[in-house]
Design a protein around this motif. Structure first.
Motif, mmCIF file in Angstrom:
data_model
loop_
_atom_site.group_PDB
_atom_site.id
_atom_site.type_symbol
_atom_site.label_atom_id
_atom_site.label_comp_id
_atom_site.label_asym_id
_atom_site.label_seq_id
_atom_site.Cartn_x
_atom_site.Cartn_y
_atom_site.Cartn_z
ATOM 1 N N ASN A 1 0.663 -1.245 0.039
ATOM 2 C CA ASN A 1 0.056 0.073 0.031
ATOM 3 C C ASN A 1 0.923 1.303 0.037
ATOM 4 O OD1 ASN A 1 -2.184 1.649 0.143
ATOM 5 N ND2 ASN A 1 -2.561 1.440 2.258
ATOM 6 N N PRO A 2 0.962 2.034 -1.026
ATOM 7 C CA PRO A 2 0.116 1.901 -2.417
ATOM 8 C C PRO A 2 0.684 0.494 -2.999
ATOM 9 C CG PRO A 2 1.684 3.502 -2.687
ATOM 10 C CD PRO A 2 1.892 3.289 -0.992
ATOM 11 N N PRO A 3 -0.005 0.026 -4.085
ATOM 12 C CA PRO A 3 0.281 -1.202 -4.619
ATOM 13 C C PRO A 3 1.716 -0.777 -5.466
ATOM 14 C CG PRO A 3 -1.907 -0.886 -4.806
ATOM 15 C CD PRO A 3 -1.451 0.453 -4.351
ATOM 16 N N LEU A 4 2.495 -1.846 -5.756
ATOM 17 C CA LEU A 4 3.597 -1.618 -6.743
ATOM 18 C C LEU A 4 2.894 -1.376 -8.194
ATOM 19 C CD1 LEU A 4 6.022 -4.478 -5.348
ATOM 20 C CD2 LEU A 4 6.107 -1.910 -4.903
ATOM 21 N N HIS A 5 3.655 -0.928 -8.874
ATOM 22 C CA HIS A 5 3.520 -0.544 -10.493
ATOM 23 C C HIS A 5 3.589 -1.877 -11.258
ATOM 24 C CE1 HIS A 5 1.761 1.986 -13.500
ATOM 25 N NE2 HIS A 5 2.993 1.595 -14.185
ATOM 26 N N VAL A 6 2.625 -2.314 -12.240
ATOM 27 C CA VAL A 6 2.989 -3.516 -12.856
ATOM 28 C C VAL A 6 2.728 -3.132 -14.293
ATOM 29 C CG1 VAL A 6 2.153 -5.803 -13.393
ATOM 30 C CG2 VAL A 6 2.191 -5.039 -10.962
ATOM 31 N N THR A 7 3.541 -3.554 -15.285
ATOM 32 C CA THR A 7 3.466 -3.321 -16.601
ATOM 33 C C THR A 7 3.765 -4.391 -17.458
ATOM 34 O OG1 THR A 7 4.107 -0.708 -16.204
ATOM 35 C CG2 THR A 7 4.340 -1.749 -18.434
ATOM 36 N N PRO A 8 2.488 -4.913 -18.269
ATOM 37 C CA PRO A 8 3.059 -6.134 -18.935
ATOM 38 C C PRO A 8 3.851 -5.939 -20.184
ATOM 39 C CG PRO A 8 0.297 -5.890 -18.462
ATOM 40 C CD PRO A 8 1.261 -4.727 -17.932
ATOM 41 N N LEU A 9 4.740 -6.547 -20.409
ATOM 42 C CA LEU A 9 5.635 -6.311 -21.384
ATOM 43 C C LEU A 9 5.073 -6.975 -22.860
ATOM 44 C CD1 LEU A 9 9.023 -7.513 -19.712
ATOM 45 C CD2 LEU A 9 8.324 -5.066 -20.220
ATOM 46 N N VAL A 10 4.352 -6.102 -23.413
ATOM 47 C CA VAL A 10 3.705 -6.555 -24.572
ATOM 48 C C VAL A 10 4.208 -5.791 -25.849
ATOM 49 C CG1 VAL A 10 1.615 -7.121 -23.491
ATOM 50 C CG2 VAL A 10 1.874 -4.848 -24.278
ATOM 51 N N LYS A 11 5.167 -4.737 -25.591
ATOM 52 C CA LYS A 11 5.774 -4.019 -26.614
ATOM 53 C C LYS A 11 7.159 -4.293 -27.118
ATOM 54 C CE LYS A 11 2.748 -0.187 -25.399
ATOM 55 N NZ LYS A 11 2.516 1.434 -25.242
ATOM 56 N N GLU A 12 7.696 -5.392 -26.691
ATOM 57 C CA GLU A 12 8.843 -5.780 -27.270
ATOM 58 C C GLU A 12 9.127 -6.131 -28.987
ATOM 59 O OE1 GLU A 12 11.312 -5.885 -24.493
ATOM 60 O OE2 GLU A 12 9.665 -5.006 -23.941
ATOM 61 N N THR A 13 10.220 -5.612 -29.340
ATOM 62 C CA THR A 13 10.232 -5.646 -30.721
ATOM 63 C C THR A 13 11.331 -6.510 -31.118
ATOM 64 O OG1 THR A 13 11.726 -3.726 -30.862
ATOM 65 C CG2 THR A 13 9.265 -3.493 -31.407
ATOM 66 N N THR A 14 12.203 -6.917 -29.882
ATOM 67 C CA THR A 14 13.365 -7.924 -30.188
ATOM 68 C C THR A 14 13.137 -9.059 -29.376
ATOM 69 O OG1 THR A 14 14.710 -6.663 -28.765
ATOM 70 C CG2 THR A 14 14.919 -5.992 -31.039
ATOM 71 N N GLY A 15 13.902 -10.186 -29.454
ATOM 72 C CA GLY A 15 13.860 -11.153 -28.388
ATOM 73 C C GLY A 15 12.505 -12.061 -28.680
ATOM 74 N N PRO A 16 12.368 -12.797 -27.753
ATOM 75 C CA PRO A 16 10.924 -13.754 -27.875
ATOM 76 C C PRO A 16 10.032 -12.704 -27.206
ATOM 77 C CG PRO A 16 12.556 -14.453 -25.784
ATOM 78 C CD PRO A 16 13.146 -13.406 -26.714
ATOM 79 N N LYS A 17 8.585 -13.328 -27.872
ATOM 80 C CA LYS A 17 7.654 -12.513 -27.483
ATOM 81 C C LYS A 17 7.386 -12.975 -25.923
ATOM 82 C CE LYS A 17 6.590 -10.000 -31.111
ATOM 83 N NZ LYS A 17 6.623 -8.579 -30.896
ATOM 84 N N LEU A 18 6.715 -12.114 -25.291
ATOM 85 C CA LEU A 18 6.476 -12.256 -23.730
ATOM 86 C C LEU A 18 5.000 -12.481 -23.295
ATOM 87 C CD1 LEU A 18 9.248 -10.073 -22.186
ATOM 88 C CD2 LEU A 18 9.497 -12.315 -23.187
ATOM 89 N N VAL A 19 4.314 -12.912 -24.225
ATOM 90 C CA VAL A 19 2.707 -12.936 -24.063
ATOM 91 C C VAL A 19 2.444 -14.268 -24.136
ATOM 92 C CG1 VAL A 19 0.301 -12.266 -24.535
ATOM 93 C CG2 VAL A 19 2.304 -10.365 -24.752
ATOM 94 N N TYR A 20 1.678 -14.973 -23.330
ATOM 95 C CA TYR A 20 1.311 -16.604 -23.542
ATOM 96 C C TYR A 20 -0.211 -16.702 -22.974
ATOM 97 C CZ TYR A 20 6.347 -16.913 -23.366
ATOM 98 O OH TYR A 20 7.602 -16.921 -23.693
ATOM 99 N N ARG A 21 -0.652 -17.661 -23.679
ATOM 100 C CA ARG A 21 -1.962 -18.376 -23.559
ATOM 101 C C ARG A 21 -1.980 -19.300 -22.765
ATOM 102 N NH1 ARG A 21 -1.993 -17.302 -28.927
ATOM 103 N NH2 ARG A 21 -3.525 -15.726 -29.737
ATOM 104 N N ILE A 22 -2.854 -19.609 -21.543
ATOM 105 C CA ILE A 22 -2.674 -20.654 -20.591
ATOM 106 C C ILE A 22 -4.035 -21.359 -20.506
ATOM 107 C CG2 ILE A 22 -2.192 -20.930 -18.124
ATOM 108 C CD1 ILE A 22 0.079 -19.716 -19.603
ATOM 109 N N GLY A 23 -3.739 -22.567 -20.578
ATOM 110 C CA GLY A 23 -5.030 -23.492 -20.603
ATOM 111 C C GLY A 23 -4.680 -24.481 -19.470
ATOM 112 N N MET A 24 -5.457 -25.668 -19.345
ATOM 113 C CA MET A 24 -5.341 -26.732 -18.553
ATOM 114 C C MET A 24 -4.352 -27.824 -19.179
ATOM 115 S SD MET A 24 -8.647 -26.319 -16.454
ATOM 116 C CE MET A 24 -9.348 -24.695 -15.933
#
Length: 293
Positions: free
Chosen positions: A218-241
């Motif tokens: 409190n206050p919460p830490l700031h979280v920024t998803p890394l969705v704008k990378e133009t180099t290296g592996p993509k860092l967004v994933y779909r999760i299932g079971m």
């Protein structure tokens, strides 16, 4: 991302790279209608494979979001809920799902061939965590020049480590171990502790972990998803079971449950701080969380 993530993501992600030792022969059970069921350990029980100490995902007290999802699905299936607990480390899949001690792993990145995946029920990314007022709240990519010279925490061997190396950020990076015994250690918790103490300037974590720990302050830490990378592996994933390769009927049943209960699933995830993303990498909040991943 599995194994690129939560089990290498998660999973490299967090880490687990286990290996199924061959194809399992399912045990036959007779259900109430007299039909032969060859897929489930016990047709009357939702038996979940889980880590006993791996919040925010699961623990043996039922406090993780995968525990809550298990409760939701057990209620919908009108089954008793039971667990096979084993540390999320090398051998997890083999000792749980692969040994027919349980029937579903509640979170597995799409594309990992250790299990057969269901349809995804959420989409998220690795994220950057910073303290409010650090001057880094609006940094949205590891390529940002403002990160040069900063002390950045990273779980060794996870996908964003590659992005950091390309961006020239490894010289001052602080690595945290990928392969740990979750009964005794938590790289995510250690990293966030170092961030709050000022020992590192930025923490790079798998999204569900980043959001979970950020909410604790409190206050919460700031979280920024890394969705704008133009180099290296993509860092967004779909999760299932995850289910066994032969369990086709069970997979279809879980897919129906996911489709029919997506709003309730999203609410559970958002309550735990998981940064949910739509297919265009836009954040899903409470007002838009009825959408499927």
């Amino acid at each position: 991302m599995k194994s690129v993530g939560r089990r290498a993501m998660l999973l490299a992600l967090v880490g687990v790279v286990a290996c199924l030792a061959g194809r399992d022969v399912a045990r036959a059970q007779v259900n109430d209608s007299g039909e032969l069921s060859i897929e489930l350990v016990d047709p009357k029980v939702l038996r979940v494979c889980a880590d006993p100490r791996n919040l925010p995902f699961s623990n043996d007290k039922g406090e993780g979001f995968e525990n809550k999802l298990g409760e939701l699905f057990a209620e919908k299936l009108q089954k008793k809920l039971d667990y096979m607990y084993f540390p999320q480390a090398t051998g997890f899949v083999r000792m749980t799902l692969g040994s027919h001690r349980c029937d579903v792993i509640m979170g597995f990145p799409q594309g990992d061939d250790l299990v057969q995946g269901t349809n995804p029920y959420y989409r998220t990314a690795y994220a950057m965590v910073t303290k409010p007022g650090s001057g880094l709240d609006d940094v949205a990519t590891l390529e940002d020049e403002r990160l040069k010279g900063k002390h950045i925490g990273i779980v060794a061997g996870t996908p964003p480590a590659t992005n950091m190396a390309i961006a020239g950020l490894m010289a001052n990076a602080k690595p945290y171990p990928l392969m740990i015994d979750t009964r005794y250690d938590s790289s995510a918790e250690a990293m966030i502790t170092d961030l709050t103490k000022g020992e590192i300037d930025v923490a790079i974590l798998w999204g569900p972990m980043a959001g979970f720990y950020a909410k604790k302050f409190n206050p919460p830490l700031h979280v920024t998803p890394l969705v704008k990378e133009t180099t290296g592996p993509k860092l967004v994933y779909r999760i299932g079971m995850g289910v066994r390769g032969a369990d086709q009927n069970w997979k279809r049943q879980l897919n129906r449950l996911i489709q029919e209960n997506q709003p309730a699933i999203n609410k559970i995830l958002l309550d735990f701080g998981v940064p949910l993303l739509d297919e265009n990498d836009r954040p899903l909040g409470a007002e838009t969380a009825t959408k499927s991943p």
